[in-house]
Design an enzyme around this catalytic site. Structure first.
Site, PDB file in Angstrom:
ATOM      1  N   ARG A   1      59.231  67.410  49.088  1.00  0.00           N
ATOM      2  CA  ARG A   1      58.116  66.687  48.447  1.00  0.00           C
ATOM      3  C   ARG A   1      58.020  67.059  46.971  1.00  0.00           C
ATOM      4  O   ARG A   1      57.735  66.213  46.132  1.00  0.00           O
ATOM      5  CB  ARG A   1      56.800  66.983  49.170  1.00  0.00           C
TER       6      ARG A   1
ATOM      7  N   ARG B   1      52.664  56.891  42.290  1.00  0.00           N
ATOM      8  CA  ARG B   1      53.588  58.022  42.345  1.00  0.00           C
ATOM      9  C   ARG B   1      54.931  57.681  41.722  1.00  0.00           C
ATOM     10  O   ARG B   1      55.809  58.537  41.668  1.00  0.00           O
ATOM     11  CB  ARG B   1      53.819  58.406  43.799  1.00  0.00           C
TER      12      ARG B   1
ATOM     13  N   ARG C   1      49.419  75.691  54.550  1.00  0.00           N
ATOM     14  CA  ARG C   1      48.254  74.902  54.958  1.00  0.00           C
ATOM     15  C   ARG C   1      48.233  74.651  56.478  1.00  0.00           C
ATOM     16  O   ARG C   1      49.205  74.179  57.046  1.00  0.00           O
ATOM     17  CB  ARG C   1      48.286  73.566  54.216  1.00  0.00           C
TER      18      ARG C   1
ATOM     19  N   ARG D   1      50.468  70.452  59.448  1.00  0.00           N
ATOM     20  CA  ARG D   1      50.868  69.045  59.305  1.00  0.00           C
ATOM     21  C   ARG D   1      52.400  68.999  59.271  1.00  0.00           C
ATOM     22  O   ARG D   1      53.007  69.822  58.598  1.00  0.00           O
ATOM     23  CB  ARG D   1      50.339  68.519  57.955  1.00  0.00           C
TER      24      ARG D   1
ATOM     25  N   LYS E   1      44.421  67.864  44.303  1.00  0.00           N
ATOM     26  CA  LYS E   1      43.773  66.573  44.019  1.00  0.00           C
ATOM     27  C   LYS E   1      42.736  66.233  45.085  1.00  0.00           C
ATOM     28  O   LYS E   1      41.632  65.806  44.776  1.00  0.00           O
ATOM     29  CB  LYS E   1      44.820  65.441  43.964  1.00  0.00           C
TER      30      LYS E   1
HETATM   31  P1  AMP Z   1      49.754  62.973  50.241  1.00  0.00           P
HETATM   32  O1  AMP Z   1      48.784  63.394  51.290  1.00  0.00           O
HETATM   33  O2  AMP Z   1      49.123  62.224  49.103  1.00  0.00           O
HETATM   34  O3  AMP Z   1      50.601  64.124  49.740  1.00  0.00           O
HETATM   35  O4  AMP Z   1      50.750  61.932  50.931  1.00  0.00           O
HETATM   36  C1  AMP Z   1      51.481  62.243  52.098  1.00  0.00           C
HETATM   37  C2  AMP Z   1      52.730  61.361  52.189  1.00  0.00           C
HETATM   38  O5  AMP Z   1      52.359  59.977  52.245  1.00  0.00           O
HETATM   39  C3  AMP Z   1      53.689  61.456  51.005  1.00  0.00           C
HETATM   40  O6  AMP Z   1      54.559  62.570  51.097  1.00  0.00           O
HETATM   41  C4  AMP Z   1      54.425  60.134  51.124  1.00  0.00           C
HETATM   42  O7  AMP Z   1      55.377  60.153  52.179  1.00  0.00           O
HETATM   43  C5  AMP Z   1      53.310  59.181  51.532  1.00  0.00           C
HETATM   44  N1  AMP Z   1      52.637  58.629  50.326  1.00  0.00           N
HETATM   45  C6  AMP Z   1      51.379  58.910  49.893  1.00  0.00           C
HETATM   46  N2  AMP Z   1      51.092  58.257  48.758  1.00  0.00           N
HETATM   47  C7  AMP Z   1      52.198  57.522  48.468  1.00  0.00           C
HETATM   48  C8  AMP Z   1      52.535  56.654  47.398  1.00  0.00           C
HETATM   49  N3  AMP Z   1      51.683  56.400  46.385  1.00  0.00           N
HETATM   50  N4  AMP Z   1      53.774  56.079  47.425  1.00  0.00           N
HETATM   51  C9  AMP Z   1      54.633  56.297  48.425  1.00  0.00           C
HETATM   52  N5  AMP Z   1      54.394  57.139  49.451  1.00  0.00           N
HETATM   53  C10 AMP Z   1      53.177  57.743  49.483  1.00  0.00           C
END
Ligand code: AMP
Length: 216
Positions: free
Chosen positions: A175, A92, A131, A164, A17
């Site tokens: 995840r 999400r 990554r 990360r 994404k």
């Molecule tokens: P991402 O980079 O989008 O994969 O987000 C990294 C982390 O941020 C996720 O694994 C969650 O812990 C938190 N996070 C990101 N977006 C959300 C969301 N919409 N709702 C809750 N936690 C989020």
């Protein structure tokens, strides 16, 4: 030309994404709202929320719906979002989707479509756990698919590469589990509203061209 430029990018972590957004944003002017990026900035700022968020993110779990939805709502209220936006990584959960609907109604704005990035688990795990990125310039590599010439050193600037904390294999598995339990129901939720468009890995290049046209 048909223009549908208020969209959600839905997909498991590692589905591409963020990469897709970055490529599109080189060519179209849209607001990019990545809740992951907003939360990482909060962590980096050292705020109280950032400290709490870091713990949850490292476990691969989700932050409370209301907190994330409030962040997105205030971002959506900014002027640049009226012209078009990509919501990347939000919503999400079903409650987040409901909060988003309410927020958009209050802002007299609306959603045009939801793009679902469909990717096999095996590939997702390799993308996430492989990554690595540069501490100095942020360049991203992958230990399986896009290795640097010298192990853990950035080709571009010679900086040190790191993983990360939420990309470790254990967190990556968690995840994905969280995605299937909490986010996957959104696929049907948006399909039933007639908003869903699915993109698979094979169709990605073709889909990019089509999306670019749609988002102009
Ligand atoms: P991402 O980079 O989008 O994969 O987000 C990294 C982390 O941020 C996720 O694994 C969650 O812990 C938190 N996070 C990101 N977006 C959300 C969301 N919409 N709702 C809750 N936690 C989020």
């Amino acid at each position: 030309m048909l223009s549908k430029n208020k969209v959600i990018f839905l997909g498991a972590p590692g589905a591409g994404k963020g990469t897709f957004s970055a490529m599109l944003l080189e060519q179209v002017k849209l607001a990019h709202i990545s809740t992951g990026d907003i939360l990482r900035a909060e962590v980096a700022s050292g705020s109280e929320l950032g400290k709490q968020a870091a713990i949850i993110m490292q476990r691969g779990e989700l932050l409370p719906d209301e907190i994330v939805a409030a962040m997105v709502k205030s971002r959506l209220a900014q002027d640049d979002c009226r012209e078009g936006f990509i919501l990347d990584g939000f919503p999400r959960t079903t409650p987040q989707a409901e909060l988003l609907k309410q927020a958009l109604q209050e802002l007299d704005n609306e959603l045009d479509g939801v793009i679902f990035f469909k990717v096999e688990d095996e590939l997702l795990l390799k993308r996430l756990s492989g990554r690595i990125s540069c501490k100095a310039c942020g360049e991203i590599y992958n230990r399986y698919f896009q290795k640097p010439a010298v192990d853990m050193i950035c080709d571009k600037c010679g900086g040190e590469l790191f993983q990360r904390p939420d990309d470790s294999i254990e967190t990556a598995r968690e995840r994905l589990k969280v995605f299937y339990e909490q986010t996957e129901p959104l696929i049907d939720y948006y399909r039933q509203q007639g908003l869903l468009l699915t993109i698979t890995e094979v169709e990605k290049n073709k889909a990019f061209a089509a999306l670019l046209e749609l988002l102009q």
